[in-house]
Design an enzyme around this catalytic site. Structure first.
Site, PDB file in Angstrom:
ATOM      1  N   HIS A 135       1.222   0.829 -13.274  1.00 37.82           N
ATOM      2  CA  HIS A 135       2.095  -0.322 -13.512  1.00 37.82           C
ATOM      3  C   HIS A 135       3.413  -0.255 -13.595  1.00 37.82           C
ATOM      4  O   HIS A 135       3.815   0.941 -14.185  1.00 37.82           O
ATOM      5  CB  HIS A 135       1.651  -0.840 -14.626  1.00 37.82           C
ATOM      6  CG  HIS A 135       2.255  -2.197 -15.322  1.00 37.82           C
ATOM      7  ND1 HIS A 135       2.022  -3.213 -14.493  1.00 37.82           N
ATOM      8  CD2 HIS A 135       3.386  -2.348 -16.174  1.00 37.82           C
ATOM      9  CE1 HIS A 135       2.768  -4.389 -15.273  1.00 37.82           C
ATOM     10  NE2 HIS A 135       3.443  -3.463 -16.090  1.00 37.82           N
ATOM     11  N   MET A 156      -3.907  -7.059  -6.936  1.00 40.62           N
ATOM     12  CA  MET A 156      -3.438  -8.077  -7.778  1.00 40.62           C
ATOM     13  C   MET A 156      -4.336  -9.265  -8.259  1.00 40.62           C
ATOM     14  O   MET A 156      -4.046 -10.299  -8.680  1.00 40.62           O
ATOM     15  CB  MET A 156      -2.385  -8.863  -6.783  1.00 40.62           C
ATOM     16  CG  MET A 156      -1.200  -8.429  -6.033  1.00 40.62           C
ATOM     17  SD  MET A 156      -0.102  -7.375  -7.655  1.00 40.62           S
ATOM     18  CE  MET A 156       0.748  -8.620  -8.111  1.00 40.62           C
ATOM     19  N   ASN A 194       1.527   3.190  -2.738  1.00 36.89           N
ATOM     20  CA  ASN A 194       0.866   3.764  -3.465  1.00 36.89           C
ATOM     21  C   ASN A 194      -0.552   4.261  -2.746  1.00 36.89           C
ATOM     22  O   ASN A 194      -0.835   5.783  -3.075  1.00 36.89           O
ATOM     23  CB  ASN A 194       0.621   3.271  -4.911  1.00 36.89           C
ATOM     24  CG  ASN A 194       1.575   3.372  -5.731  1.00 36.89           C
ATOM     25  OD1 ASN A 194       2.040   4.211  -6.446  1.00 36.89           O
ATOM     26  ND2 ASN A 194       2.139   2.042  -6.071  1.00 36.89           N
ATOM     27  N   ILE A 226      -7.647 -10.002 -11.292  1.00 41.36           N
ATOM     28  CA  ILE A 226      -7.968  -9.240 -12.736  1.00 41.36           C
ATOM     29  C   ILE A 226      -9.406  -8.986 -12.519  1.00 41.36           C
ATOM     30  O   ILE A 226     -10.261  -9.916 -12.007  1.00 41.36           O
ATOM     31  CB  ILE A 226      -7.650 -10.278 -13.811  1.00 41.36           C
ATOM     32  CG1 ILE A 226      -5.930 -10.485 -13.650  1.00 41.36           C
ATOM     33  CG2 ILE A 226      -8.140  -9.781 -15.185  1.00 41.36           C
ATOM     34  CD1 ILE A 226      -5.300 -10.324 -14.954  1.00 41.36           C
ATOM     35  N   LEU A 227     -10.015  -7.834 -12.890  1.00 43.66           N
ATOM     36  CA  LEU A 227     -11.333  -7.758 -12.767  1.00 43.66           C
ATOM     37  C   LEU A 227     -11.835  -7.959 -14.278  1.00 43.66           C
ATOM     38  O   LEU A 227     -11.394  -7.764 -15.148  1.00 43.66           O
ATOM     39  CB  LEU A 227     -11.534  -6.148 -12.636  1.00 43.66           C
ATOM     40  CG  LEU A 227     -11.064  -5.753 -11.127  1.00 43.66           C
ATOM     41  CD1 LEU A 227     -11.017  -4.042 -11.088  1.00 43.66           C
ATOM     42  CD2 LEU A 227     -12.011  -6.204  -9.947  1.00 43.66           C
ATOM     43  N   ASN A 234      -5.177   2.473 -12.972  1.00 42.34           N
ATOM     44  CA  ASN A 234      -4.112   1.446 -12.453  1.00 42.34           C
ATOM     45  C   ASN A 234      -2.737   2.055 -12.596  1.00 42.34           C
ATOM     46  O   ASN A 234      -2.615   3.057 -13.441  1.00 42.34           O
ATOM     47  CB  ASN A 234      -4.242   0.238 -13.526  1.00 42.34           C
ATOM     48  CG  ASN A 234      -3.159  -0.861 -12.886  1.00 42.34           C
ATOM     49  OD1 ASN A 234      -3.190  -1.210 -11.523  1.00 42.34           O
ATOM     50  ND2 ASN A 234      -2.571  -1.684 -13.812  1.00 42.34           N
ATOM     51  N   GLY A 259       0.678  -1.087  -0.079  1.00 42.46           N
ATOM     52  CA  GLY A 259      -0.162  -0.156  -0.009  1.00 42.46           C
ATOM     53  C   GLY A 259       0.855   1.314  -0.137  1.00 42.46           C
ATOM     54  O   GLY A 259       0.405   2.240   0.465  1.00 42.46           O
TER      55      GLY A 259
HETATM   56  C1  GRF Z   1       3.613  -1.367  -7.439  1.00 39.12           C
HETATM   57  O1  GRF Z   1       4.833  -1.462  -8.103  1.00 39.12           O
HETATM   58  C2  GRF Z   1       2.586  -1.076  -8.531  1.00 39.12           C
HETATM   59  O2  GRF Z   1       3.043  -0.626  -9.854  1.00 39.12           O
HETATM   60  C3  GRF Z   1       2.152  -2.697  -8.613  1.00 39.12           C
HETATM   61  O3  GRF Z   1       2.384  -3.234  -7.406  1.00 39.12           O
HETATM   62  C4  GRF Z   1       3.355  -2.598  -6.604  1.00 39.12           C
HETATM   63  C5  GRF Z   1       2.381  -2.139  -5.370  1.00 39.12           C
HETATM   64  O4  GRF Z   1       3.027  -1.402  -4.527  1.00 39.12           O
HETATM   65  N1  GRF Z   1       1.082  -2.779  -9.460  1.00 39.12           N
HETATM   66  P1  GRF Z   1       2.307  -0.770  -3.344  1.00 39.12           P
HETATM   67  O5  GRF Z   1       1.300  -1.707  -2.467  1.00 39.12           O
HETATM   68  O6  GRF Z   1       1.629   0.276  -3.734  1.00 39.12           O
HETATM   69  O7  GRF Z   1       3.354  -0.410  -2.352  1.00 39.12           O
END
Ligand code: GRF
Length: 216
Positions: free
Chosen positions: A109, A90, A14, A92-93, A107, A12
């Site tokens: 990535h 993680m 992000n 897929i919807l 999203n 988490g």
């Molecule tokens: C990030 O690298 C994001 O781009 C990918 O999974 C990771 C998640 O990191 N989809 P966090 O849970 O936000 O720390």
């Protein structure tokens, strides 16, 4: 004010960058809830610490993806969310869900899409010998890691980099562009035309950057 729900599965970080951005008084979005498919996700702690409502919708409790998506949808409605950010989510919807929320899901990535969709992006980037890597915020379409690109950030790959420290460097860039991209969406400055997102009033650098060149 755009009411946003964040979907997570893990650490988490992000989510944390979005929580911090949304805390600013003039930010045009607010987080109305955080949903995790993983009851152990550390991101749930981050949400609780910020007094944001949380919900666990564990995919293991459902017979199929449709039922899981339906439960997520119901939770989003009970949060009265109008927009979704996937932040390290993680699962897929399925296309029914994505169609229902068309142009209202972002999203992030950790690659310069459309290169290196899927997992283990920095390992694959290093194996491919790319000079640049980075991250992408895009609108979600039913196909994995596809959809109109809102923002990207790039960095040059150092020959000394391994997958771990490259991932850490990219993650720092993710924390910069995800709040920026959400802000643009919430300001209504993004229009989607086919597979392209056009940002109203954006200024783009005229000169690009080049990969390393020989010094002698
Ligand atoms: C990030 O690298 C994001 O781009 C990918 O999974 C990771 C998640 O990191 N989809 P966090 O849970 O936000 O720390």
């Amino acid at each position: 004010m755009l009411d946003v729900a964040i979907l997570i599965s893990g650490h988490g970080s992000n989510l944390q960058s979005l929580i911090e951005a949304c805390a600013a008084e003039d930010f045009p979005a607010r987080i109305v809830g955080v949903i995790s498919n993983n009851p152990e996700a550390y991101g749930l702690e981050r949400a609780r610490a910020a007094n944001i409502p949380t919900s666990v919708v564990n995919h293991r409790d459902f017979d199929d993806r449709e039922a899981f998506d339906e439960a997520i949808d119901q939770q989003l409605r009970s949060f009265k969310a109008k927009f979704i950010c996937l932040a390290g989510f993680m699962r897929i919807l399925d296309s029914r869900f994505v169609t229902r929320w068309r142009d209202r899901i972002l999203n992030i990535h950790p690659s310069l899409l459309p290169a290196f969709k899927g997992l283990h992006t920095q390992e694959r980037a290093l194996e491919a010998g790319v000079r640049f890597t980075g991250c992408t915020v895009h609108i979600v379409r039913p196909e994995m890691d596809e959809g109109p690109i809102i923002l990207q950030a790039a960095l040059a790959v150092d020959p000394e980099d391994d997958a771990d420290n490259l991932s850490a460097k990219v993650l720092k860039l993710e924390h910069v562009i995800y709040p920026e991209a959400l802000k643009l969406m919430a300001q209504g400055r993004v229009s989607i035309s086919g597979n392209r997102a056009v940002i109203d009033g954006a200024r783009y650098p005229e000169q690009g950057i080049i990969s390393p060149v020989p010094t002698s």
